[in-house]
Design a protein around this motif. Structure first.
Motif, short mmCIF file in Angstrom:
data_model
loop_
_atom_site.label_atom_id
_atom_site.label_comp_id
_atom_site.label_asym_id
_atom_site.label_seq_id
_atom_site.Cartn_x
_atom_site.Cartn_y
_atom_site.Cartn_z
N ARG A 163 0.82 -1.22 0.00
CA ARG A 163 0.00 0.00 0.00
C ARG A 163 0.85 1.27 0.00
O ARG A 163 0.40 2.32 -0.42
N VAL A 164 2.08 1.17 0.52
CA VAL A 164 2.96 2.34 0.60
C VAL A 164 4.04 2.29 -0.46
O VAL A 164 4.27 3.25 -1.19
N TYR A 165 4.72 1.13 -0.57
CA TYR A 165 5.82 1.00 -1.52
C TYR A 165 5.27 0.54 -2.88
O TYR A 165 5.08 -0.66 -3.10
N LYS A 166 5.01 1.48 -3.75
CA LYS A 166 4.36 1.15 -5.02
C LYS A 166 5.33 0.51 -6.02
O LYS A 166 4.91 -0.22 -6.92
N ALA A 167 6.63 0.81 -5.88
CA ALA A 167 7.61 0.24 -6.81
C ALA A 167 8.20 -1.04 -6.23
O ALA A 167 8.07 -2.11 -6.82
N TYR A 168 8.83 -0.94 -5.06
CA TYR A 168 9.48 -2.12 -4.46
C TYR A 168 9.67 -1.86 -2.97
O TYR A 168 10.08 -0.77 -2.57
#
Length: 226
Positions: free
Chosen positions: A203-208
């Motif tokens: 939900r927070v780290y959209k890339a990795y």
């Protein structure tokens, strides 16, 4: 003795997280001197010693509660923590793994690779910032509630399937898939919205997720010894 009294009340099939949450909450009733509702809201600002004693109690008792909850669920006898007076004292993390895994060998000592792996995992989670469970603890503590209730509430938040409970959801998903041969059919079911894919996306780290880089390396180190 206090923990033993609490643990004895649970059903044999109780979930370990529920046992931990209930036990930590009940633990607070054994220390009325640390309850702001009884001693006043300034009990911890007046006495740093009283405050620090509760921190040490929670740090000391939490691994025992967690390990005994796990053992209870498996129907195995409890392992008491190794004392500092024992011939070969264990580290904090070693003691936790010892209580989880010791079967009968008196000289059992957890594998150092597993100990190091759990040390790193705990550091990664402690450094994870203001997540849901951390925010829950801070919000509860801000009301002046006792620290045991605050920690129990944060553990309850972590228990949820959209937070820390997602780890368990991944394990159940892998068990249901069963083998590599079943993966294509499972993915098709996910695309058809008949199944859910856990463990991908954040939900927070959209890339990795930056923790994943370290965790992946740890995973292979653990695979080498298991």
């Amino acid at each position: 003795n206090n923990l033993g009294t609490i643990m004895a009340q649970f059903r044999y099939d109780a979930h370990p997280c529920g046992m931990l949450i209930s036990s930590v909450s009940a633990l607070g009733t054994f220390f009325p001197e640390a309850n702001p509702a009884l001693q006043g809201l300034d009990v911890f600002t007046k006495s740093a010693e009283t405050r620090d004693r509760q921190i040490l109690r929670l740090l000391g008792k939490m691994p025992t509660i967690a390990a005994q909850s796990y053992r209870h669920r498996l129907g195995r006898p409890y392992n008491t923590p190794m004392s500092s007076q024992d011939v070969t004292p264990l580290s904090y993390t070693e003691n936790f793994l010892y209580m989880l895994d010791r079967l009968s060998e008196n000289q059992y000592r957890p594998h150092p690779t597993l100990v190091k792996a759990l040390d790193k995992i705990w550091i990664l989670h402690a450094e994870h910032g203001l997540n849901c469970s951390t925010a829950t603890l801070r919000q509860l503590a801000s009301t002046g509630v006792d620290p045991y209730s605050a920690v129990a509430g944060s553990a309850a938040a972590l228990y949820g399937g959209l937070h820390g409970g997602a780890n368990e959801a991944v394990l159940r998903m892998l068990e249901n898939i069963g083998s590599v041969d079943n993966i294509p059919a499972f993915i098709e079911n996910v695309k058809a919205r008949k199944s859910k894919l856990f463990g991908f996306g954040h939900r927070v780290y959209k890339a990795y997720d930056p923790r994943a880089t370290i965790l992946k390396k740890i995973a292979y180190e653990v695979f080498e010894v298991t």
